[in-house]
Write an enzyme that holds these catalytic residues in place. Structure first.
Site, PDB file in Angstrom:
ATOM      1  N   ASP A  88      -7.375  21.477 -17.423  1.00 55.05           N
ATOM      2  CA  ASP A  88      -7.073  20.155 -17.979  1.00 55.05           C
ATOM      3  C   ASP A  88      -6.212  20.243 -19.248  1.00 55.05           C
ATOM      4  OD1 ASP A  88      -7.422  17.295 -18.117  1.00 55.05           O
ATOM      5  OD2 ASP A  88      -8.844  17.607 -19.750  1.00 55.05           O
ATOM      6  N   LYS A 116       4.381  14.030 -28.538  1.00 52.66           N
ATOM      7  CA  LYS A 116       3.781  13.711 -29.845  1.00 52.66           C
ATOM      8  C   LYS A 116       4.797  14.022 -30.936  1.00 52.66           C
ATOM      9  CE  LYS A 116      -1.014  14.576 -28.511  1.00 52.66           C
ATOM     10  NZ  LYS A 116      -1.811  13.396 -28.817  1.00 52.66           N
ATOM     11  N   HIS A 141      -1.102  21.308 -21.731  1.00 51.84           N
ATOM     12  CA  HIS A 141      -0.718  20.950 -23.094  1.00 51.84           C
ATOM     13  C   HIS A 141      -0.641  22.150 -24.043  1.00 51.84           C
ATOM     14  CE1 HIS A 141      -1.442  17.060 -21.555  1.00 51.84           C
ATOM     15  NE2 HIS A 141      -2.730  17.010 -21.763  1.00 51.84           N
ATOM     16  N   ASP A 195       0.866  -1.168   0.000  1.00 54.54           N
ATOM     17  CA  ASP A 195       0.000   0.000   0.000  1.00 54.54           C
ATOM     18  C   ASP A 195       0.910   1.229   0.000  1.00 54.54           C
ATOM     19  OD1 ASP A 195      -1.588   2.122   0.931  1.00 54.54           O
ATOM     20  OD2 ASP A 195      -2.957   0.711   1.916  1.00 54.54           O
ATOM     21  N   GLU A 213     -11.968  17.552 -29.332  1.00 58.31           N
ATOM     22  CA  GLU A 213     -12.163  16.113 -29.087  1.00 58.31           C
ATOM     23  C   GLU A 213     -13.619  15.754 -29.335  1.00 58.31           C
ATOM     24  OE1 GLU A 213      -9.819  14.531 -25.604  1.00 58.31           O
ATOM     25  OE2 GLU A 213     -10.306  16.515 -24.881  1.00 58.31           O
ATOM     26  N   HIS A 241       2.127  14.848 -22.107  1.00 56.29           N
ATOM     27  CA  HIS A 241       2.248  13.920 -23.243  1.00 56.29           C
ATOM     28  C   HIS A 241       2.170  14.633 -24.591  1.00 56.29           C
ATOM     29  CE1 HIS A 241      -2.194  13.814 -23.319  1.00 56.29           C
ATOM     30  NE2 HIS A 241      -2.088  13.357 -24.544  1.00 56.29           N
TER      31      HIS A 241
HETATM   32  C1  BG6 Z   1      -5.393  14.623 -21.185  1.00 47.21           C
HETATM   33  C2  BG6 Z   1      -6.634  15.259 -20.651  1.00 47.21           C
HETATM   34  O1  BG6 Z   1      -4.264  15.179 -20.587  1.00 47.21           O
HETATM   35  O2  BG6 Z   1      -5.328  14.804 -22.605  1.00 47.21           O
HETATM   36  C3  BG6 Z   1      -7.845  14.667 -21.323  1.00 47.21           C
HETATM   37  O3  BG6 Z   1      -6.698  15.075 -19.254  1.00 47.21           O
HETATM   38  C4  BG6 Z   1      -7.750  14.757 -22.829  1.00 47.21           C
HETATM   39  O4  BG6 Z   1      -9.044  15.292 -20.869  1.00 47.21           O
HETATM   40  C5  BG6 Z   1      -6.405  14.217 -23.307  1.00 47.21           C
HETATM   41  O5  BG6 Z   1      -8.792  13.998 -23.382  1.00 47.21           O
HETATM   42  C6  BG6 Z   1      -6.213  14.517 -24.785  1.00 47.21           C
HETATM   43  O6  BG6 Z   1      -5.076  13.852 -25.244  1.00 47.21           O
HETATM   44  P1  BG6 Z   1      -4.951  13.395 -26.766  1.00 47.21           P
HETATM   45  O7  BG6 Z   1      -3.552  12.924 -26.899  1.00 47.21           O
HETATM   46  O8  BG6 Z   1      -5.974  12.326 -26.970  1.00 47.21           O
HETATM   47  O9  BG6 Z   1      -5.256  14.617 -27.573  1.00 47.21           O
END
Ligand code: BG6
Length: 496
Positions: A244, A191, A249, A97, A225, A187
């Site tokens: 978010d 890309k 990003h 844990d 999205e 992330h």
């Molecule tokens: C995440 C967000 O960091 O990125 C999500 O928390 C979002 O809400 C996602 O859907 C989008 O990532 P990608 O690579 O699918 O554009």
């Protein structure tokens, strides 16, 4: 595109990759598929080991979860018995844990017994409230010391929920780890198409002379999205689209678009340049929340022929929630290159299409020579498509065939990857970089704090919101976008 054989990257040293949150969604959807893809490309040293820290499950149960996850999220990997046997031989479970000291001492013992690999990467695929505890547990168990091999910690987003919490988290992590050991994942920076932006900017000479206020009218950076909030409402209700996506990003991508050429391609040089951009971003006043930013929430609608519910009807969402699922912010960068060029960053869930782009909109021609029967020439737009169909498009004007000089819109396309060529997933690139010790594509502590500081007045202004504008799911009918883009040549660039 060149037909040169791609350089797949350097093989990493044997490493113990420890995953906290090894039964979670991120591990299943992203980490395990990335690791198996790295093995396939020969990028993960075969003597590496993947160690899952798991609570209340037997090793057998965990292994079954991993296998099922790979079947679902790595459809390209033929997981026959032989393949599974060789992959699962790299897997090892450590029970425990996160709250118990014994978990970390147990982990230290396990790493010792496994022998051979002195390097360790600790991946925190866990809820953010556990980052501090995990870092302190690792430290107390003597797992942070780099005398015999590297020790690196990977922290997932969200990195704080505002400036105060991000600062507190930085402080907590830096108590146990040196900044050079901390890898904050965004992330989007992993890309391929985002990295390609840097190559396009700095490996070509034709863009630089145009890349400034003299030729560019404004820039739009977007992530549209089609997915809704899915199963993440508990987090999303506290977060909303501004936190978010925009604070993390999209602002990171903006720094890459706007930064000056670094003196060299190293993590310190690149991150210093990104940081200069953030420091030049004009600060918002509380009253700007109404005119420099806008928020909206999806109502019910139809996407790909299927009826989808309103945000407020999603599981775990409060029926009177005013959380934004669409946000747009108009930034200004007060420096010589960008003075007077708005950067409009926008993102929305349940939009008409899933498209992410950087659209560089050039100034209007000074005077139109051509026939007025047809529509006037469109402003030139250079689009970096981040996904899907990664590549570059340039919107130009051309002559319409026939006996007139009427103009028509023409699009020049340069797809990034040729058909059939694999584009590496962001997590493969980023895990590979952590293993190599290259932090260029990770956010540094000061960048994260600066970006929270920039959006803080907007967050505060939106905090006590009781109501919010709506847009129909599956549409681009977002209210107030035209106002936000006022004065921008060509208006809102809706991706096609
Ligand atoms: C995440 C967000 O960091 O990125 C999500 O928390 C979002 O809400 C996602 O859907 C989008 O990532 P990608 O690579 O699918 O554009």
């Amino acid at each position: 595109m060149s037909t040169d054989a791609p350089n797949l990257g350097d093989v990493t040293e044997p490493t113990n990759i420890v995953i906290f949150g090894a039964t979670g969604d991120l591990t299943k959807r992203k980490l395990m598929p990335a690791l198996i893809a790295m093995i396939d490309c020969g990028l993960l040293h075969p003597d590496s080991r993947i160690i899952g820290v798991v609570n209340k499950r037997s090793e057998q149960e965990w292994l079954e979860l991993v296998r099922a996850g790979l079947q679902e999220f790595s459809p390209g990997v033929a997981m026959d018995e032989a393949r599974w046997q060789s992959f699962s031989a790299m897997l090892k479970m450590v029970p425990g844990d996160l709250a118990d000291d014994s978990t970390y001492t147990g982990l230290a013992g396990a790493l010792e017994t496994l022998g051979g690999r002195k390097n360790a990467l600790f991946y925190c695929a866990i809820p953010p409230e556990w980052y501090d505890r995990t870092a302190s547990g690792l430290h107390a168990a003597g797992l942070v010391d780099q005398a015999e091999g590297f020790r690196r910690i990977v922290i997932e987003k969200p990195f704080g929920m505002d400036l105060a919490s991000a600062r507190a988290l930085n402080k907590a992590l830096q108590r146990y780890f040196d900044e050079s050991q901390i890898y904050r994942i965004d992330h989007y920076l992993g890309k391929e198409s985002v990295q390609n932006l840097l190559v396009y900017r700095f490996a070509n000479s034709i863009l630089e002379p145009l890349w400034n206020r003299n030729y560019i009218d404004h820039i739009q950076i977007s992530v549209a999205e089609t997915l809704g909030v899915e199963y993440r409402a508990r987090y999303y209700e506290q977060s909303g689209a501004l936190r978010d996506m925009i604070q993390s990003h999209l602002m990171q991508v903006m720094t890459l678009v706007a930064m000056e050429p670094p003196v060299e391609f190293t993590d310190a040089a690149v991150r210093d340049e990104k940081m200069k951009v953030l420091r030049a971003v004009r600060r918002f006043r509380p009253e700007d929340a109404g005119c420099q930013a806008m928020a909206a929430q999806y109502a019910a609608g139809v996407i790909d022929g299927e009826q989808v519910p309103a945000y407020v009807a999603e599981p775990d969402v409060s029926p009177d929630s005013a959380t934004e699922t669409f946000a747009a912010v108009r930034f200004h960068i007060d420096n010589w290159r960008w003075q007077g060029v708005p950067f409009i960053l926008w993102t929305g869930k349940r939009m008409k299409k899933r498209v992410s782009e950087i659209a560089i909109r050039f100034r209007k021609i000074p005077f139109n020579l051509f026939d007025t029967h047809a529509k006037p020439p469109v402003p030139n737009t250079l689009v970096f498509r981040l996904h899907p169909d990664e590549g570059i498009f340039m919107r130009m004007n051309a002559k319409m065939p026939g006996l007139t000089t009427d103009t028509q819109r023409m699009v020049m396309r340069a797809p990034y990857a040729e058909d059939g060529m694999d584009v590496a997933e962001a997590y493969e690139t980023l895990l590979h970089d952590v293993l190599l010790g290259d932090a260029t594509l990770f956010s540094r502590a000061d960048e994260v704090e600066e970006s929270w500081e920039i959006v803080a007045p907007l967050l505060t202004a939106w905090e006590d919101r009781f109501s919010i504008e709506r847009y129909r799911a599956g549409s681009w009918d977002v209210p107030d976008m035209d106002e936000l883009l006022q004065g921008c040549v060509g208006g809102w660039h809706k991706p096609h």
